[in-house]
Design a protein around this motif. Sequence first.
Motif, PDB file in Angstrom:
ATOM      1  N   UNK A  72      17.978  -3.818  11.170  1.00  0.00           N
ATOM      2  CA  UNK A  72      18.825  -3.504  10.015  1.00  0.00           C
ATOM      3  C   UNK A  72      19.826  -4.626   9.765  1.00  0.00           C
ATOM      4  N   UNK A  73      20.466  -5.090  10.840  1.00  0.00           N
ATOM      5  CA  UNK A  73      21.469  -6.146  10.713  1.00  0.00           C
ATOM      6  C   UNK A  73      20.826  -7.450  10.231  1.00  0.00           C
ATOM      7  N   UNK A  74      19.661  -7.776  10.750  1.00  0.00           N
ATOM      8  CA  UNK A  74      18.978  -9.004  10.325  1.00  0.00           C
ATOM      9  C   UNK A  74      18.671  -8.979   8.836  1.00  0.00           C
ATOM     10  N   UNK A  75      18.202  -7.822   8.350  1.00  0.00           N
ATOM     11  CA  UNK A  75      17.911  -7.689   6.918  1.00  0.00           C
ATOM     12  C   UNK A  75      19.194  -7.826   6.105  1.00  0.00           C
ATOM     13  N   UNK A  76      20.273  -7.186   6.558  1.00  0.00           N
ATOM     14  CA  UNK A  76      21.550  -7.280   5.852  1.00  0.00           C
ATOM     15  C   UNK A  76      22.056  -8.720   5.866  1.00  0.00           C
ATOM     16  N   UNK A  77      21.941  -9.372   7.013  1.00  0.00           N
ATOM     17  CA  UNK A  77      22.419 -10.744   7.165  1.00  0.00           C
ATOM     18  C   UNK A  77      21.665 -11.680   6.212  1.00  0.00           C
ATOM     19  N   UNK A  78      20.375 -11.477   6.101  1.00  0.00           N
ATOM     20  CA  UNK A  78      19.569 -12.306   5.201  1.00  0.00           C
ATOM     21  C   UNK A  78      19.963 -12.077   3.745  1.00  0.00           C
ATOM     22  N   UNK A  79      20.261 -10.839   3.402  1.00  0.00           N
ATOM     23  CA  UNK A  79      20.646 -10.504   2.029  1.00  0.00           C
ATOM     24  C   UNK A  79      22.095 -10.867   1.717  1.00  0.00           C
TER      25      UNK A  79
END
Length: 101
Positions: A72-79
């Motif tokens: 979840x954090x990786x996806x948020x970080x990328x966005x």
Amino acid sequence: KFIKCNTIIGKGMEETEGTNAAHGEAGVPYVDKARAAIGLPEEKWFVSEGTRDFFEGVQEKNAKIYADWQATYSAWKEANPEKAAELEAAVNDDVMPAEEM
């Protein structure tokens, strides 16, 4: 939820029970006697089977929860790369001191 427990520090160590002396080195000479007084076995790092059963599988469950969080954090970080950089700087205490703001 709030759980309040009333405890007695040093329970079973009549020499220091209920006092700050039960903390640290002051209580050490009385530990074996206290363990016997409250019915614990002589084994210093005793963990009951009930406790072991209760925590069985906790590490695996937590590993999955952590992996899910990382995804979840990786996806948020990328966005949100700018916000992620700010967050990581704050977490790592790599921010401007308050006096300089």
